[in-house]
Scaffold this motif. Structure first.
Motif, PDB file in Angstrom:
ATOM      1  N   THR A 129     -32.126   2.851 -48.061  1.00  0.00           N
ATOM      2  CA  THR A 129     -31.988   1.975 -49.126  1.00  0.00           C
ATOM      3  C   THR A 129     -31.891   0.519 -49.359  1.00  0.00           C
ATOM      4  OG1 THR A 129     -31.142   4.244 -49.900  1.00  0.00           O
ATOM      5  CG2 THR A 129     -30.924   2.211 -51.627  1.00  0.00           C
ATOM      6  N   ALA A 133     -34.479  -2.005 -50.599  1.00  0.00           N
ATOM      7  CA  ALA A 133     -34.067  -3.136 -51.733  1.00  0.00           C
ATOM      8  C   ALA A 133     -34.387  -4.445 -51.521  1.00  0.00           C
ATOM      9  CB  ALA A 133     -32.400  -3.103 -51.750  1.00  0.00           C
ATOM     10  N   GLN A 158     -34.978  -4.993 -59.951  1.00  0.00           N
ATOM     11  CA  GLN A 158     -33.810  -4.523 -60.642  1.00  0.00           C
ATOM     12  C   GLN A 158     -33.496  -4.630 -62.133  1.00  0.00           C
ATOM     13  OE1 GLN A 158     -33.733  -6.311 -57.664  1.00  0.00           O
ATOM     14  NE2 GLN A 158     -32.540  -4.892 -56.234  1.00  0.00           N
ATOM     15  N   SER A 164     -37.326  -0.548 -62.224  1.00  0.00           N
ATOM     16  CA  SER A 164     -36.231  -0.153 -61.191  1.00  0.00           C
ATOM     17  C   SER A 164     -36.390   1.354 -60.725  1.00  0.00           C
ATOM     18  CB  SER A 164     -34.925  -0.343 -61.739  1.00  0.00           C
ATOM     19  OG  SER A 164     -34.611   0.202 -63.116  1.00  0.00           O
ATOM     20  N   ILE A 168     -36.935   2.974 -57.134  1.00  0.00           N
ATOM     21  CA  ILE A 168     -35.927   3.958 -56.739  1.00  0.00           C
ATOM     22  C   ILE A 168     -36.670   5.443 -56.301  1.00  0.00           C
ATOM     23  CG2 ILE A 168     -34.038   5.582 -57.073  1.00  0.00           C
ATOM     24  CD1 ILE A 168     -32.831   3.229 -58.800  1.00  0.00           C
ATOM     25  N   MET A 171     -38.479   5.175 -52.888  1.00  0.00           N
ATOM     26  CA  MET A 171     -37.509   5.457 -51.878  1.00  0.00           C
ATOM     27  C   MET A 171     -37.382   6.941 -51.494  1.00  0.00           C
ATOM     28  SD  MET A 171     -34.334   2.965 -52.589  1.00  0.00           S
ATOM     29  CE  MET A 171     -34.560   1.597 -53.729  1.00  0.00           C
ATOM     30  N   GLU A 239     -29.219   6.188 -53.587  1.00  0.00           N
ATOM     31  CA  GLU A 239     -30.302   5.183 -53.837  1.00  0.00           C
ATOM     32  C   GLU A 239     -30.250   4.177 -55.045  1.00  0.00           C
ATOM     33  OE1 GLU A 239     -30.868   8.390 -53.303  1.00  0.00           O
ATOM     34  OE2 GLU A 239     -32.181   8.706 -51.660  1.00  0.00           O
ATOM     35  N   PRO A 240     -29.539   4.647 -56.248  1.00  0.00           N
ATOM     36  CA  PRO A 240     -29.404   3.827 -57.287  1.00  0.00           C
ATOM     37  C   PRO A 240     -28.049   3.078 -56.750  1.00  0.00           C
ATOM     38  CG  PRO A 240     -29.005   6.064 -57.964  1.00  0.00           C
ATOM     39  CD  PRO A 240     -29.660   6.160 -56.556  1.00  0.00           C
ATOM     40  N   PHE A 243     -29.361   0.380 -54.298  1.00  0.00           N
ATOM     41  CA  PHE A 243     -30.273  -0.759 -54.716  1.00  0.00           C
ATOM     42  C   PHE A 243     -30.087  -1.834 -55.207  1.00  0.00           C
ATOM     43  CE2 PHE A 243     -33.680  -1.366 -58.382  1.00  0.00           C
ATOM     44  CZ  PHE A 243     -34.511  -1.660 -57.308  1.00  0.00           C
ATOM     45  N   ASN A 244     -28.928  -2.298 -55.638  1.00  0.00           N
ATOM     46  CA  ASN A 244     -28.313  -3.215 -56.147  1.00  0.00           C
ATOM     47  C   ASN A 244     -26.987  -3.339 -55.942  1.00  0.00           C
ATOM     48  OD1 ASN A 244     -28.637  -5.865 -57.505  1.00  0.00           O
ATOM     49  ND2 ASN A 244     -27.577  -4.823 -59.326  1.00  0.00           N
TER      50      ASN A 244
END
Lengths: 306, 421
Positions: A129, A133, A158, A164, A168, A171, A239-240, A243-244
């Motif tokens: 991830t 990202a 993002q 977004s 995701i 991934m 993952e989420p 991600f950020n």
């Protein structure tokens, strides 16, 4: 003639041993599956701070009422969950079928490619991830760099909902497609070659053979993979979350645009310490997962030979 | 004949085995050493101090484990909730300390292990910020944030602004002047470079200077009625609209990349930020400098060392925490990592005030930060200050990403904050 002790023992042995052999599963399920489930159900009826179990109050279905009728962020997270489920599960199964089909041919270095399929799956989800990202970075990401060759503008992956979710989903699909492909490949090899030979005599070519013979005969595996993928993808968290990363990681973007239900559960439980509320989310998510898995089962079951 | 005592014998054997196992399990003295673990986030600069402490205490072995800021605090909450897994010493940031001191029974009350006698070491507001309602002290203060502005000399020169730190400080006595300087910078800025990293860091600095922050003294949220916050918010929104911001959210990978790629010319700079810049972008040595913050002193960040009660060696851990936060050690951390001490006895120490940082063009950071610390007005931190700060970061991001205008983002923010309770 009366039964001897040995006879009687043998009889009991035959009757009881099978239960003995299967019992470890049920014991382990009871401890690690059933008990947590029941305990979660119990906590979900409480107003309870994560750090303060003694101060818990019983409030009945208050958490559920709040969630289902007064919490737009919960519905937002369920919407994101369903969107990500569609964006991950369908491509996963289709790509896996295609890849398995290719790997089923005579191919130089076939073993190498088959082993390679499982590699994404055994790498750490956190590492995957974080790398993805970076690839989907706004200013210096590889994906935007490639897109710029085609004159596409800089995408702030993002920031948007669709962008977004796409990132995701990429991934998840990358990580799990190989796993399903191997399952399909194993079953494809069990299909007798005589069926393809007969089809060839009847004049059916590559794609026709694939859709009319291979896919229908893989029906049980497709059902299995779809249900497994569904239960996994309905619970997307890492993952989420990654991600950020940063201080706002648990909200899934500035406007919760990629906050899944599992991530909302995490936010409520471990940021706001609302243990009762997050338990209620967990149960609703479990029920929703069963419903969606049932739905995917019904859809995939319709695959048939003609 | 079989002995009738079999069950009892079995029981005795099992008991003996369990006793033996549990004796092994609690083997504190594995190899004769007491093992202590430190749960940290970011860079506390303790590695050398730990070696020093172990050399003086051969019976103690110390391990550090470091996680990202928000992961660290969430993990700590989970470990406290489940009653296991926490390190012997756990660091807690200012933004979270009020939340954790609400459950003081999870931590060793340091006043019962001699903390009450050490009290005078710290700034009085630093001491009281980690003091629970019932008078229990849950943590020893490590650093305080203090505030300054770190800026890129080379980029300022390229944009025709003065690069000398006194002249730069004189550019911005107020935040309005800071943003005006930003507009001058942006007009001639090198391609792809923005004046500031992102709205949220600037917001945190402005809010850190307000006499009242997110909460009043009675723990009531005052975000929507606190005019100082709204004024600061509107100023930063205007700056974003004027295209001064690179739109990066602090502590994210894109923000870290921003340092290495030189995407912005200034960042609001609590003392700990200097370590972050140096760790993140070592290649930019000498390009950065440190100027005064607009609007006088303020604070953002700073941490505490706490001892969770679930630890096995709370006594040894408390001793180590007291040693790590003693003035002599804080002085060493300041000169090695730039973290500003929370012990005022050092603020007039020439070793501290005379300290200059070569990475930041030999800026007299000792003087800049001790001056800022002396001017600092302590601001009361309410229970969920860290979460409110997150919501502010998200709201400003919505503006920067063009999803909402300033007024709509503020409105949603007020609703989100009200849910925190």
């Amino acid at each position: 003639m009366a039964l001897t002790l040995a006879d009687r023992r043998h009889k009991w042995d035959v009757k009881l041993s099978p239960f003995g052999f299967v019992s470890p599963y049920f014991l382990i399920f009871g401890v690690f599956g059933l008990f947590p489930l029941l305990y979660t159900a119990f906590v979900s009826l409480q107003k309870r701070n994560l750090l303060d179990a003694e101060g818990a109050q019983f409030i009945g279905f208050g958490n559920y009422e709040q969630l289902l009728f007064h919490d737009p962020y919960f519905w937002n997270s369920m919407g994101n969950t369903v969107s990500l489920w569609l964006l991950t599960t369908i491509p996963q199964i289709l790509f896996a079928l295609g890849i398995a089909h290719l790997l089923n041919r005579r191919l130089r270095g076939r073993m190498f490619f088959r082993m390679g399929m499982i590699l994404p799956n055994i790498t750490s989800v956190a590492a995957v991830t974080i790398i993805f990202a970076q690839l989907f970075g706004r200013d210096f990401g590889l994906v935007n760099w490639v897109l710029s060759w085609f004159g596409a503008g800089q995408v702030d992956w993002q920031a948007g909902t669709a962008s977004s979710h796409t990132a995701i989903a990429a991934m998840v699909v990358w990580r799990w497609t190989g796993y399903h492909a191997l399952i399909f490949l194993a079953s494809m090899q069990a299909i007798p070659s005589s069926m393809y030979e007969a089809a060839t005599l009847d004049g059916a070519r590559g794609w026709q053979q694939f859709w009319r013979i291979t896919v229908p005969l893989l029906r049980p595996q497709i059902i299995f993979s779809t249900v497994i993928a569904t239960t996994g993808n309905m619970r997307l968290l890492a993952e989420p979350l990654l991600f950020n990363p940063g201080t706002a990681a648990a909200t899934g973007g500035s406007d919760r645009q990629f906050q899944t239900a599992a991530l909302y559960l995490y936010e409520q439980g471990f940021t706001k310490y609302d243990f009762g509320y997050s338990s209620a989310i967990a149960l609703i998510l479990a029920v929703a997962t069963m419903l969606v898995a049932g739905l995917s089962y019904l859809v995939t079951r319709r695959i048939q030979t003609d | 004949m079989r002995p009738k005592t079999t069950p009892r014998l079995v029981l005795a054997v099992v008991c003996a085995a369990v006793t033996a196992l549990s004796a092994c399990g609690s083997g504190d003295a594995a190899g004769g050493k007491t093992k202590l673990s430190l749960g940290l986030f970011g860079n506390f600069g303790y590695t050398d101090l730990i070696k020093e402490y172990q050399a003086a205490h051969p019976d103690i072995e110390i391990t550090e484990r470091t996680a990202a800021y928000s992961d660290h605090h969430k993990n700590l909450a989970a470990h406290l909730a489940t009653g296991g897994g926490a390190a012997d010493i756990e660091a807690i940031d200012t933004g979270y300390v009020a939340q954790f001191k609400a459950t003081p029974d999870k931590f060793v009350d340091l006043n019962t292990v001699g903390g009450d006698k050490l009290k005078d070491r710290w700034l009085s507001w630093k001491w009281s910020a980690s003091l629970a309602k019932g008078g229990q002290q849950i943590g020893y203060g490590t650093d305080v944030g203090g505030l300054a502005i770190c800026y890129r000399r080379d980029l300022f020169q390229d944009a025709g602004l003065p690069a000398d730190r006194d002249a730069v400080s004189a550019l911005w006595p107020t935040w309005q002047a800071f943003f005006d300087a930003g507009k001058r910078f942006q007009a001639k800025a090198p391609n792809g470079v923005k004046f500031m990293d992102g709205g949220p860091t600037v917001l945190n600095a402005i809010f850190g200077q307000a006499p009242v922050g997110y909460y009043d003294q009675s723990d009531q949220l005052v975000v929507d009625s606190n005019q100082a916050l709204r004024t600061g918010w509107d100023q930063v929104v205007d700056a974003v609209k004027a295209n001064l911001s690179a739109g990066l959210l602090y502590s994210t990978p894109t923000w870290n990349t921003g340092f290495t790629q030189g995407q912005f010319a200034t960042v609001t700079c609590p003392a700990w930020m200097m370590t972050k810049i140096k760790d993140q972008a070592p290649d930019t040595a000498g390009k950065w400098d440190v100027a005064a913050v607009p609007g006088g002193g303020g604070n953002w960040g700073g941490s505490y060392l706490t001892i969770p009660k679930q630890g096995k060696h709370t006594k040894e851990a408390a001793e180590l925490a007291a040693w790590l936060t003693a003035p002599e050690q804080q002085a060493k951390v300041f000169t090695s990592k730039g973290l500003l001490p929370s012990t005022p006895s050092l603020y007039d120490d020439p070793k501290i005030t005379g300290y200059t940082n070569p990475f930041f063009n030999n800026a007299p950071v000792g003087k800049v930060f001790t001056d800022a610390a002396k001017k600092l007005n302590p601001q009361y931190q309410g229970p969920k200050a860290g979460d409110v700060q997150t919501e502010f970061g998200n709201a400003m991001q919505r503006v920067e990403q063009g999803k909402q205008d300033g007024a709509a983002a503020w409105q949603q923010l007020v609703g989100d904050v009200a849910k925190l309770k």
